[in-house]
Design a protein around this motif. Structure first.
Motif, PDB file in Angstrom:
ATOM      1  N   ASP A 163      17.022   0.325  -2.901  1.00 19.91           N
ATOM      2  CA  ASP A 163      18.386  -0.059  -3.270  1.00 19.91           C
ATOM      3  C   ASP A 163      18.960   1.115  -4.048  1.00 19.91           C
ATOM      4  O   ASP A 163      18.564   1.372  -5.198  1.00 19.91           O
ATOM      5  CB  ASP A 163      18.352  -1.333  -4.126  1.00 19.91           C
ATOM      6  N   LEU A 164      19.896   1.847  -3.408  1.00 21.52           N
ATOM      7  CA  LEU A 164      20.343   3.112  -4.007  1.00 21.52           C
ATOM      8  C   LEU A 164      21.210   2.863  -5.243  1.00 21.52           C
ATOM      9  O   LEU A 164      21.244   3.675  -6.167  1.00 21.52           O
ATOM     10  CB  LEU A 164      21.127   3.925  -2.977  1.00 21.52           C
ATOM     11  N   LYS A 165      21.946   1.750  -5.280  1.00 21.43           N
ATOM     12  CA  LYS A 165      22.827   1.469  -6.411  1.00 21.43           C
ATOM     13  C   LYS A 165      21.980   1.154  -7.640  1.00 21.43           C
ATOM     14  O   LYS A 165      22.164   1.712  -8.702  1.00 21.43           O
ATOM     15  CB  LYS A 165      23.715   0.260  -6.070  1.00 21.43           C
ATOM     16  N   ALA A 166      21.026   0.216  -7.464  1.00 27.38           N
ATOM     17  CA  ALA A 166      20.213  -0.198  -8.610  1.00 27.38           C
ATOM     18  C   ALA A 166      19.035   0.739  -8.828  1.00 27.38           C
ATOM     19  O   ALA A 166      18.250   0.546  -9.758  1.00 27.38           O
ATOM     20  CB  ALA A 166      19.719  -1.621  -8.370  1.00 27.38           C
ATOM     21  N   ARG A 167      18.858   1.731  -7.939  1.00 27.91           N
ATOM     22  CA  ARG A 167      17.758   2.688  -8.008  1.00 27.91           C
ATOM     23  C   ARG A 167      16.408   1.998  -8.065  1.00 27.91           C
ATOM     24  O   ARG A 167      15.565   2.316  -8.886  1.00 27.91           O
ATOM     25  CB  ARG A 167      17.921   3.607  -9.222  1.00 27.91           C
ATOM     26  N   LEU A 168      16.225   0.993  -7.188  1.00 26.31           N
ATOM     27  CA  LEU A 168      14.949   0.269  -7.118  1.00 26.31           C
ATOM     28  C   LEU A 168      14.322   0.536  -5.759  1.00 26.31           C
ATOM     29  O   LEU A 168      15.021   0.664  -4.766  1.00 26.31           O
ATOM     30  CB  LEU A 168      15.179  -1.243  -7.238  1.00 26.31           C
ATOM     31  N   SER A 169      13.006   0.588  -5.699  1.00 26.36           N
ATOM     32  CA  SER A 169      12.374   0.630  -4.379  1.00 26.36           C
ATOM     33  C   SER A 169      11.310  -0.451  -4.327  1.00 26.36           C
ATOM     34  O   SER A 169      10.703  -0.786  -5.339  1.00 26.36           O
ATOM     35  CB  SER A 169      11.764   2.001  -4.109  1.00 26.36           C
ATOM     36  N   ARG A 170      11.106  -0.996  -3.098  1.00 34.31           N
ATOM     37  CA  ARG A 170      10.152  -2.087  -2.981  1.00 34.31           C
ATOM     38  C   ARG A 170       9.388  -1.928  -1.665  1.00 34.31           C
ATOM     39  O   ARG A 170      10.005  -1.830  -0.598  1.00 34.31           O
ATOM     40  CB  ARG A 170      10.938  -3.392  -2.969  1.00 34.31           C
ATOM     41  N   GLY A 171       8.080  -1.866  -1.721  1.00 32.62           N
ATOM     42  CA  GLY A 171       7.288  -1.662  -0.500  1.00 32.62           C
ATOM     43  C   GLY A 171       6.698  -2.974  -0.005  1.00 32.62           C
ATOM     44  O   GLY A 171       6.240  -3.797  -0.793  1.00 32.62           O
ATOM     45  N   ILE A 172       6.727  -3.180   1.305  1.00 30.21           N
ATOM     46  CA  ILE A 172       6.171  -4.405   1.896  1.00 30.21           C
ATOM     47  C   ILE A 172       5.209  -4.005   3.013  1.00 30.21           C
ATOM     48  O   ILE A 172       5.635  -3.352   3.971  1.00 30.21           O
ATOM     49  CB  ILE A 172       7.282  -5.273   2.518  1.00 30.21           C
ATOM     50  N   PRO A 173       3.936  -4.374   2.934  1.00 32.33           N
ATOM     51  CA  PRO A 173       3.033  -4.105   4.071  1.00 32.33           C
ATOM     52  C   PRO A 173       3.203  -5.204   5.135  1.00 32.33           C
ATOM     53  O   PRO A 173       3.117  -6.380   4.820  1.00 32.33           O
ATOM     54  CB  PRO A 173       1.647  -4.162   3.447  1.00 32.33           C
ATOM     55  N   THR A 174       3.467  -4.810   6.396  1.00 36.11           N
ATOM     56  CA  THR A 174       3.642  -5.837   7.434  1.00 36.11           C
ATOM     57  C   THR A 174       2.344  -6.062   8.211  1.00 36.11           C
ATOM     58  O   THR A 174       2.230  -7.036   8.948  1.00 36.11           O
ATOM     59  CB  THR A 174       4.713  -5.411   8.456  1.00 36.11           C
ATOM     60  N   HIS A 175       1.382  -5.130   8.074  1.00 39.24           N
ATOM     61  CA  HIS A 175       0.098  -5.208   8.807  1.00 39.24           C
ATOM     62  C   HIS A 175       0.304  -5.288  10.317  1.00 39.24           C
ATOM     63  O   HIS A 175      -0.453  -5.946  11.000  1.00 39.24           O
ATOM     64  CB  HIS A 175      -0.733  -6.417   8.342  1.00 39.24           C
ATOM     65  N   ARG A 176       1.338  -4.619  10.813  1.00 37.50           N
ATOM     66  CA  ARG A 176       1.555  -4.680  12.265  1.00 37.50           C
ATOM     67  C   ARG A 176       1.389  -3.308  12.897  1.00 37.50           C
ATOM     68  O   ARG A 176       1.738  -3.117  14.058  1.00 37.50           O
ATOM     69  CB  ARG A 176       2.981  -5.179  12.586  1.00 37.50           C
ATOM     70  N   GLY A 177       0.856  -2.321  12.120  1.00 32.88           N
ATOM     71  CA  GLY A 177       0.675  -0.998  12.727  1.00 32.88           C
ATOM     72  C   GLY A 177       1.967  -0.214  12.711  1.00 32.88           C
ATOM     73  O   GLY A 177       2.956  -0.578  12.086  1.00 32.88           O
ATOM     74  N   TRP A 178       1.927   0.882  13.440  1.00 31.04           N
ATOM     75  CA  TRP A 178       2.998   1.874  13.462  1.00 31.04           C
ATOM     76  C   TRP A 178       4.385   1.269  13.615  1.00 31.04           C
ATOM     77  O   TRP A 178       4.658   0.552  14.563  1.00 31.04           O
ATOM     78  CB  TRP A 178       2.706   2.799  14.643  1.00 31.04           C
ATOM     79  N   VAL A 179       5.284   1.591  12.695  1.00 31.31           N
ATOM     80  CA  VAL A 179       6.691   1.176  12.816  1.00 31.31           C
ATOM     81  C   VAL A 179       7.384   2.198  13.710  1.00 31.31           C
ATOM     82  O   VAL A 179       7.572   3.349  13.325  1.00 31.31           O
ATOM     83  CB  VAL A 179       7.366   1.141  11.431  1.00 31.31           C
ATOM     84  N   LYS A 180       7.762   1.785  14.926  1.00 33.69           N
ATOM     85  CA  LYS A 180       8.306   2.736  15.908  1.00 33.69           C
ATOM     86  C   LYS A 180       9.775   3.051  15.652  1.00 33.69           C
ATOM     87  O   LYS A 180      10.201   4.195  15.749  1.00 33.69           O
ATOM     88  CB  LYS A 180       8.189   2.145  17.314  1.00 33.69           C
ATOM     89  N   LYS A 181      10.566   1.982  15.388  1.00 29.72           N
ATOM     90  CA  LYS A 181      12.005   2.189  15.210  1.00 29.72           C
ATOM     91  C   LYS A 181      12.506   1.155  14.234  1.00 29.72           C
ATOM     92  O   LYS A 181      12.002   0.030  14.207  1.00 29.72           O
ATOM     93  CB  LYS A 181      12.763   1.952  16.531  1.00 29.72           C
TER      94      LYS A 181
END
Length: 1216
Positions: A734-752
């Motif tokens: 979130d560029l305004k609040a300058r927050l980042s949040r990571g989520i693991p999806t466990h689905r392998g390579w994110v293509k697009k």
């Protein structure tokens, strides 16, 4: 407010591509007028008239192997309306019954897990229309209720069943094609499984048994190639299993009964078609291909004429029509040898390659003059048979007898100069095949016709995957007036297909590249950039093609000019939000930055520039502030110039207008707004770069996030930036609040990853190797997900948003699907669709609307003129009907013809059968009446000699005289083809029943002396020749016959009774022993009309009984006997009100009811009621006039009041 014609709401749909090999047999053309075809696990429904796909059904998990439309052979009203019901079976053994209009499944049926071999709806009895017969491999046939999915019965057989065919003339007969031969079942019924295992018949190879090769006569010339082939395939059909060396593998491709004549069957082999006569189990006709010809793959026999549509391996469709046996040529003795099918027309072949081959053909069951060919690459070619009058220009030596147009339509004769209704259907294009002993109609009323195939429609699918897809820029308030939702799909052969998603039709196909298209980006609503890379050479370098394509003109040019040979492959191209700049990213080479508007290279990055793994343009720019500044400057300049020159106010206003225009045009061109993009390198560091005009500035760098692997893609919208990595983690910034949040999806390579269009719409579409997900980035949570192997059976190749709430996916089964955000593959409702051409298909309407439309087209006597204008009708749901205005090819004054054409339009099988027979016999009996009136009390003929008899495909319903000729012709053919004592005996029996005693005696005397029945046959021959009609011999024979019948020798007893002209008794015995069909046959060929009609009336009563329940067939039988009253009553009692009313009206019009009026008038006169007698006599037409004269002989003519028009009207009402 301008009314916009743009359709913003797109329907979910599937664009289909090439077929799978298992889809080969999955195609059917229904009575409803639509074609259904399996494509992988989906089913397409096409309208052949306008050549467009109107529905795609998706629910199967495996490939679809069979589809069947339900038959329309029932009376339609509000409780049983016109509907689109389709059964489909797939390779995992599941059968689904669909309601096609709403795209939903009625029921799902599963028995075993092997592919369904064959499917057929039962059409023959009045009680239930929901019964579906299926072959479940390896050897089960199961009868299902297709409405509820319940199993009625199941039966297993000894061999593997490949397919089956029902006898169209007798629903209790069916034949199974098995891996070893054919099994005939004669006791098929819907209430219980067949009790016997059926009669097995093996097809032995013709050359293996020397006993049956006749020695060739020495004088005969050596046969030519085709003749040799014919001699070879005099196939022998045996009941015992052939010996090992005689067995040829059963390479029979197809078996089906001929719907054009009873008890004939067709077997298809790659190089020949055999026509079998089932009474003799003997081949009576062969269609063979010369050595150089193209083998058959499929054949469809027609019902209206004795003709075959054949499909060959090169995709050529040929039409073969049976040659007339009444040929008065010098080759007369040869013409009788067998049934010959002459090639009358053929269409062009297709180019067959490894991936393109013809799969199946279907013909229109209503008219039998259109054929559709399915090609493996997803094309559907629609051919129509056209007839045109004129002599053939072919060489006369070809030996083809000319084809003629029919002499009549619906019983009414056609004059040679009358406007033809020629191409309505096959039986209105060519006349019947003549049979021996039948005089051809005078040539004055016949026209010679030539047939030819015309390609009238073509549907094509997507090419083979892989695809790269990209949706054009989204709909905005500025472009709403000219927006088209176009989807560009790049294919593996270098072409780009552009589809319009409102209609689902191909908008343009452009051949842009010479190798596989890797990616596309739109640069405006009507132009795009696409790139393709060739396969690498040994240095790992390729040829890159980057093309700019302008859609309206189709102009392509190489965007990078001469560059592109021998360089590392392009990885991706990214266009900035204002479509000003383009970034081209290479695999092992620094990126290039281009200006799209001028087509110039702004910057090629230095050698030490970091390797780019993912890149995205920022949506923020300074265009608005720039425009404001520029406008302010312009205004200041304009004011200055005016005050300087101090010109008159008029001129100044003109100048300011001009300057305004100039400034506007400049702002639209010259402003270069500042835009930025971000990219990540192999370490995960994020770089920020600003581009303005032709200056490029390096911005801030953000160090990598430790939790993320190598970044694979970036998406940016508003204040949200999302990164996806090769390990399946998503990082939301979130560029305004300058927050980042990571989520693991466990689905392998994110293509697009791609954001949805639309202001404030923060939905995100993510593509993985095994599926896709939609996320809501505001809430940071997943909205929906699809995964290969779990809820879909296809892999996803590319993704995009097509509107703010719909996604478009390209998959490896060759389809492109537009889905709701929930990504459930859904069939759509047909009425939500936006079709380019209106579709004529009454089954699509609401039940009430379809029936209203039918009544409107049929009745219309209320206004005195026949009109096609539907707007005048006071019908409250007019909206739905307005799409369905249809033009008939002719408008005939005769109601009956109308009804026939109408039932063809509606694809209404039961209506068509009823009215074809009714119109014929009404015409016939009306003619008979006129003849009997004109011959003034001469001997009345019940059936006048008429040129136009009912087609033989109506079998027992034909006129007796014609039926007799047909049977004699057939026995003659059987006699020529017989090859064993069994056959000879059967022929002799038939001849005796037909009354051909002399010929029968000759056959009986052929029996050889070592045959056990030699003595018996000789005595029989003596008996037949010496029968006299003296009383004692007759009574003896009758006694013997009754004893025989009582002791179970029914056939023999019946023969004896026929010998002494007691065929009526024979029929009675046959009926007592339940041989109803045989009795009807005998009555037709042996009895005079009065006795015959007794037998047939008893049969009709039997058909009406509750355990048989074939009232509709009984009605047809009664029609052929001229019992029009009874028919009217039965129609009324069965609640077929519209049919009853139209029928009674037709009877009154053709005057066949008048005889009754006349009799009633005579009765009234005998009772002394003279006025009443006069009233009814006045209604009895010309015959009544005589009676009127008798009534009022001394009173100077007929009283006026009696003939009052209003009273006649009242009388008509009371006749009902």
């Amino acid at each position: 407010m301008i009314p916009y014609t743009v359709n913003i709401k797109l329907a979910a749909r599937t664009l289909t591509g090439t077929l799978n090999l298992q889809n080969k047999t999955a195609v059917d053309w229904g009575w409803q007028g639509l074609i259904a075809q399996g494509c992988h696990s989906s089913i397409l429904v096409m309208d052949p008239k306008t050549a467009q796909t109107i529905q795609v059904l998706e629910r199967h998990k495996a490939n679809v192997v069979k589809v069947k439309w339900s038959r329309e052979n029932y009376y339609h009203n509000l409780s049983s309306p016109y509907c689109l019901r389709l059964a489909s079976g797939d390779a995992s053994g599941k059968i689904i019954v669909w309601d096609v209009v709403s795209g939903t499944a009625h029921c799902e049926i599963q028995e075993h897990s092997k592919p369904i071999q064959d499917l057929e709806w039962l059409w023959n009895q009045d009680a239930s229309r929901d019964l579906l017969l299926a072959v479940h491999p390896p050897n089960y046939i199961v009868l299902w209720n297709g409405d509820t999915g319940t199993k009625l019965w199941k039966k297993s057989y000894a061999e593997n069943i490949l397919s089956f065919s029902f006898d169209p003339f007798d629903p209790s007969n069916m034949a199974l094609l098995t891996s070893e031969g054919i099994v005939f079942i004669t006791d098929f019924s819907h209430s219980k499984p067949p009790s016997s295992a059926g009669k097995k018949v093996y097809i032995a190879s013709p050359h293996a048994s020397p006993a049956h090769t006749k020695p060739a006569p020495a004088a005969a010339p050596a046969p030519t190639g085709a003749k040799k082939a014919l001699n070879k395939v005099k196939v022998l059909i045996t009941n015992e299993k052939p010996t090992a060396e005689a067995v040829t593998l059963n390479d029979c491709l197809q078996l089906s009964y001929l719907p054009s004549k009873r008890n004939h069957m067709l077997l298809l082999y790659p190089r020949e078609i055999l026509i079998l006569d089932l009474e003799l189990s003997q081949t009576v006709g062969v269609v063979a291909i010369e050595r150089s010809g193209v083998p058959f793959t499929q054949v469809i026999p027609c019902a209206q004429r004795d003709a075959l549509y054949c499909l060959h391996e090169n995709g050529c469709i040929t039409l073969r029509v049976c040659r007339s046996t009444s040929a008065q040529e010098e080759a007369a003795e040869q013409s009788v040898q067998e049934l010959v099918y002459d090639l009358r027309s053929q269409c062009d072949a297709i180019r067959v390659t490894k991936t393109v081959r013809p799969y199946r053909m279907v013909i229109c069951p209503v008219n039998e003059n259109k054929a559709a060919l399915m090609v493996s690459d997803g094309r559907v070619m629609l051919w129509e048979l056209k007839a045109h009058t004129g002599r053939s220009v072919a060489n006369p030596s070809s030996g083809l007898s000319p084809l003629y147009s029919p002499v009549s339509f619906c019983g009414a004769p056609l004059g040679p100069n009358q406007k033809r209704i020629q191409d309505l259907s096959l039986n209105s294009m060519i006349s019947q095949t003549l049979i021996a002993g039948e005089a051809p109609p005078p040539s004055s009323i016949q026209q010679e016709v030539q047939l030819k195939f015309l390609l009238t429609g073509l549907l094509s699918g997507l090419p083979l995957p892989p695809f790269a897809i990209r949706m054009c820029p989204p709909l905005t308030t500025k472009n709403i007036s000219h927006y088209q939702p176009l989807l560009a799909a790049g294919t593996s052969n270098g072409s780009v297909l552009v589809y319009n998603l409102t209609s689902g039709l191909l908008h343009k196909e452009l051949s842009v590249h010479s190798c596989e298209v890797r990616g596309l980006e739109w640069v405006s609503l009507t132009s795009f950039l696409s790139f393709a890379t060739s396969s690498p050479n040994n240095m790992g370098l390729v040829r890159n093609e980057l093309q700019h394509v302008d859609l309206p003109t189709g102009r392509c040019f190489a965007f990078r000019g001469e560059r592109g040979n021998d360089e590392p492959p392009i990885e991706m191209i990214k266009v900035s939000h204002l479509k000003q700049y383009l970034v081209v990213v290479f695999r092992d080479k620094p990126l290039e930055l281009w200006d799209i508007r001028t087509g110039t290279l702004l910057r090629e990055m230095a050698k030490n520039f970091p390797t780019v793994t993912a890149l995205e343009w920022s949506p923020s720019h300074n265009l608005k502030s720039l425009k404001k500044k520029q406008m302010a400057a312009r205004e200041a300049m304009a004011r200055q110039t005016v005050s300087d020159a101090e010109q008159s106010s008029v001129e100044s206003s003109v100048i300011s207008l001009l300057q305004d225009a100039e400034s506007k045009s400049e702002t639209s061109q010259a402003i270069s707004a500042r835009e930025h993009f971000v990219f990540t390198d192999t370490d995960g560091q994020v770089y920020h770069i600003t581009v303005e005009g032709n200056t490029v500035k390096d911005g801030a760098r953000i160090p990598p996030d430790g939790s993320m692997g190598s970044i694979a893609c970036i998406a940016w919208k508003g204040d949200t930036l999302v990164l996806g990595d090769v390990d399946g983690n998503l990082n939301f910034w979130d560029l305004k609040a300058r927050l980042s949040r990571g989520i693991p999806t466990h689905r392998g390579w994110v293509k697009k990853i791609r954001f949805a269009p639309g202001k404030g719409n923060q939905k995100l579409l993510v593509m993985y190797t095994d599926g896709a997900e939609v996320w809501d980035t505001k809430e940071v949570q997943m909205v929906s997900s699809m995964r290969f192997g779990r809820n879909v059976n296809y892999r996803i190749l590319d993704i995009d948003w097509c509107t703010s709430d719909k996604v478009v996916l390209a998959s490896d089964d060759g389809c492109v699907r537009v889905l709701e955000m929930a990504m459930k593959s859904a069939s759509y409702r047909m009425d939500e669709q936006d079709l380019t051409d209106p579709v004529w298909c009454p089954s699509l309407l609401l039940p009430r609307a379809a029936l209203t439309l039918k009544a409107f087209l049929l009745l219309q006597p209320w206004s005195g003129t026949f009109t096609m204008d539907i707007t005048q009708v006071d019908y409250n749901e007019k909206v739905e009907i307005k799409v369905l205005c249809v033009l008939l090819s002719f408008s005939s004054p005769e109601r009956v013809r109308h009804v026939v054409v109408d039932s063809r339009l509606f694809g209404d099988e039961s209506d068509l059968n009823f009215w074809t027979v009714a119109s014929h016999y009404l015409q016939l009996f009306a003619q008979a009446r006129q003849l009997s009136v004109t011959s003034e009390g001469g001997s009345e003929e019940t059936q006048p000699p008429s040129q136009n008899h009912l087609d033989i495909c109506h079998d027992i319903l034909c006129e007796s005289s014609y039926f007799q000729k047909f049977q004699l012709d057939r026995v003659h053919l059987q006699e020529v083809k017989r090859s064993s004592y069994e056959h000879t005996k059967k022929c002799a029996d038939q001849l005796l029943l037909l009354g051909q005693t002399d010929r029968a005696v000759q056959l009986l005397l052929e029996t050889s002396a070592d045959n056990p029945s030699y003595y018996c046959d000789s005595l029989k021959a003596c008996l037949v020749t010496t029968i006299t009609s003296s009383g004692p011999s007759q009574s003896t024979i009758k006694l013997v016959a009754t004893n025989m019948i009582a002791n179970g020798k029914l056939a023999e007893g019946v023969q004896l009774l026929c010998l002494i002209d007691k065929a009526a008794d024979a029929c009675r015995y046959l009926q007592t022993y339940g041989e109803w069909n045989r009795a009807a046959w005998l009555a037709k060929v042996r009895l005079n009309p009065a006795e015959g009609s007794d037998v047939l009336k008893r049969w009709a009563e039997h058909l009406c009984s509750p355990q048989v329940n074939q009232k509709s067939k009984a009605i047809l039988v009664l029609l052929s006997l001229g019992c029009f009253y009874k028919v009217g009553e039965m129609l009324h009692s069965m609640r077929y009100f519209d049919r009853a009313a139209l029928f009674i009206e037709a009877c009154l019009k053709s005057g066949v009811m008048e005889a009754a009026f006349l009799e009633y008038a005579r009765l009234l006169r005998s009772l002394g009621l003279r006025e009443g007698a006069a009233l009814w006599a006045s209604r009895a037409g010309s015959a009544g006039e005589q009676l009127m004269e008798e009534l009022f002989q001394g009173e100077g003519g007929v009283p006026e009041a009696v003939l009052g028009e209003d009273e006649v009207e009242v009388g008509l009402e009371s006749t009902e």
